[in-house]
Design a protein around this motif. Structure first.
Motif, PDB file in Angstrom:
ATOM      1  N   ASN A 239       0.800  -1.226   0.000  1.00 27.97           N
ATOM      2  CA  ASN A 239       0.000   0.000   0.000  1.00 27.97           C
ATOM      3  C   ASN A 239       0.832   1.275   0.000  1.00 27.97           C
ATOM      4  OD1 ASN A 239      -2.330  -1.437  -0.105  1.00 27.97           O
ATOM      5  ND2 ASN A 239      -2.949  -1.096   2.020  1.00 27.97           N
ATOM      6  N   ALA A 240       2.094   1.162   0.419  1.00 29.52           N
ATOM      7  CA  ALA A 240       2.981   2.328   0.394  1.00 29.52           C
ATOM      8  C   ALA A 240       3.665   2.485  -0.960  1.00 29.52           C
ATOM      9  CB  ALA A 240       4.026   2.195   1.501  1.00 29.52           C
ATOM     10  N   GLY A 241       3.418   1.548  -1.874  1.00 27.28           N
ATOM     11  CA  GLY A 241       4.030   1.617  -3.191  1.00 27.28           C
ATOM     12  C   GLY A 241       5.359   0.904  -3.294  1.00 27.28           C
ATOM     13  N   THR A 242       5.762   0.211  -2.230  1.00 31.11           N
ATOM     14  CA  THR A 242       7.025  -0.526  -2.238  1.00 31.11           C
ATOM     15  C   THR A 242       6.868  -1.816  -3.043  1.00 31.11           C
ATOM     16  OG1 THR A 242       7.545   0.345  -0.042  1.00 31.11           O
ATOM     17  CG2 THR A 242       8.809  -1.571  -0.795  1.00 31.11           C
ATOM     18  N   VAL A 243       7.800  -2.046  -3.971  1.00 29.72           N
ATOM     19  CA  VAL A 243       7.755  -3.242  -4.805  1.00 29.72           C
ATOM     20  C   VAL A 243       8.210  -4.457  -3.996  1.00 29.72           C
ATOM     21  CG1 VAL A 243       8.662  -4.349  -6.888  1.00 29.72           C
ATOM     22  CG2 VAL A 243       8.161  -1.891  -6.890  1.00 29.72           C
ATOM     23  N   THR A 244       7.440  -5.538  -4.083  1.00 24.30           N
ATOM     24  CA  THR A 244       7.783  -6.786  -3.394  1.00 24.30           C
ATOM     25  C   THR A 244       8.233  -7.824  -4.428  1.00 24.30           C
ATOM     26  OG1 THR A 244       5.597  -7.831  -3.563  1.00 24.30           O
ATOM     27  CG2 THR A 244       5.934  -6.261  -1.745  1.00 24.30           C
ATOM     28  N   LYS A 245       8.568  -8.989  -3.949  1.00 28.35           N
ATOM     29  CA  LYS A 245       8.958 -10.090  -4.847  1.00 28.35           C
ATOM     30  C   LYS A 245       7.757 -10.957  -5.232  1.00 28.35           C
ATOM     31  CE  LYS A 245      10.172 -13.094  -0.975  1.00 28.35           C
ATOM     32  NZ  LYS A 245      11.234 -13.889  -0.302  1.00 28.35           N
TER      33      LYS A 245
END
Length: 290
Positions: free
Chosen positions: A124-130
């Motif tokens: 939700n914060a816009g951080t890209v995950t794997k």
């Protein structure tokens, strides 16, 4: 004899460890989802994780990794969203477009499933995950014995495809199909009269519309809105054996943040059988103290 005793001890230990590692899972008993959800005095209030996520760093909405993260911490209903790719694969996505929750851009219905698997999900914060976008099939197969699903079928997605996938995966006992009007609820009921259906019933007139289209009370799970209804409305539905979902997502979650999570306990005492929230872990902690 000593080896036999050691063997028996190992088996018992394995059983205990197996149970303890999954003690929070929401398992539906053999008498089925209808009986499991039926309102009854003294039953614990169930928590529904809106979009299968919440505002937890590193865990995007609508993906199996986030479902597992929540289900390992508290018994969960997972509310999740179904979209359709250009090549007719059912995948999990809330928006019509990819931009907000993935590293892709554009409309979901303009791309293929293979393309979705080249993308990564964002929290939700816009951080890209794997993590990658899962199919509905993978989600349903993973969830059996772990969670109950309320499946939000987006406008471009035929109910027929979703119900067919529920049948293919034999997950009728953990799946509730979400509808937003009586006509759609009647369509789902016709496709499979044994499925549980989430229906919007904020007043008696909305109940009557569903009733007149032949949807039995014991197939309904009533979404009563994102504002607390009157106790009389809860009583009206409970007398018919219909469980009630209160949407705390939005203003009621904000109220809990401002006034303290004890307000979730009050919502439960007032009649909510299930609460759909963007703060599932905070709600779970509050309800422990109920």
């Amino acid at each position: 004899m000593m080896f036999k005793r050691l063997g028996l001890l190992s088996l018992c230990l394995a059983f205990v460890l197996g149970c303890s590692s999954s003690k929070t899972y929401l398992r539906v008993p053999k008498n089925g989802l209808t009986e499991f959800l039926k309102p009854q005095a003294g039953k614990p209030t169930l928590i529904s994780a809106h979009r299968g996520g919440g505002d937890y760093t590193g865990y995007p909405e609508n993906c199996i990794e986030s479902f597992a993260y929540l289900a390992n911490k508290a018994a969960m209903i997972i509310e999740c969203d179904i979209g359709l790719t250009k090549d007719s694969v059912l995948v999990m996505l809330h928006d019509d477009v990819l931009d907000r929750t993935t590293t892709g851009k554009g409309k979901l219905n303009a791309i293929t499933y293979d393309y979705t698997q080249s993308l990564f999900l964002k929290d939700n914060a816009g951080t890209v995950t794997k993590f990658r976008m899962p199919t509905l099939e993978k989600v349903l197969r993973w969830g059996k014995g772990k969670v109950v699903y309320t499946l939000d079928v987006k406008r471009s997605v035929p109910f027929e495809k979703v119900v067919d996938m529920v049948h293919q995966t034999h997950t009728e006992d953990v799946s509730v199909i979400i509808t937003y009007n009586a006509q759609d609820a009647a369509k789902v009921y016709k496709l499979d009269p044994n499925l549980m259906i989430s229906v919007t019933i904020r007043n008696e007139a909305e109940y009557q519309r569903h009733h007149e289209l032949g949807i039995p009370d014991n197939r309904m799970v009533a979404f009563v809105g994102t504002r607390e209804p009157s106790t009389e409305h809860y009583q009206f539905l409970h007398q018919k054996g219909i469980p009630c979902i209160l949407g705390t997502l939005g203003n009621l979650d904000k109220m809990a943040q401002a006034k303290g999570d004890q307000v979730y306990v009050n919502f439960a005492k007032n009649g909510a059988d299930i609460m759909s929230t963007d703060r599932p872990l905070e709600m779970a902690e509050a309800l422990k103290k109920k």
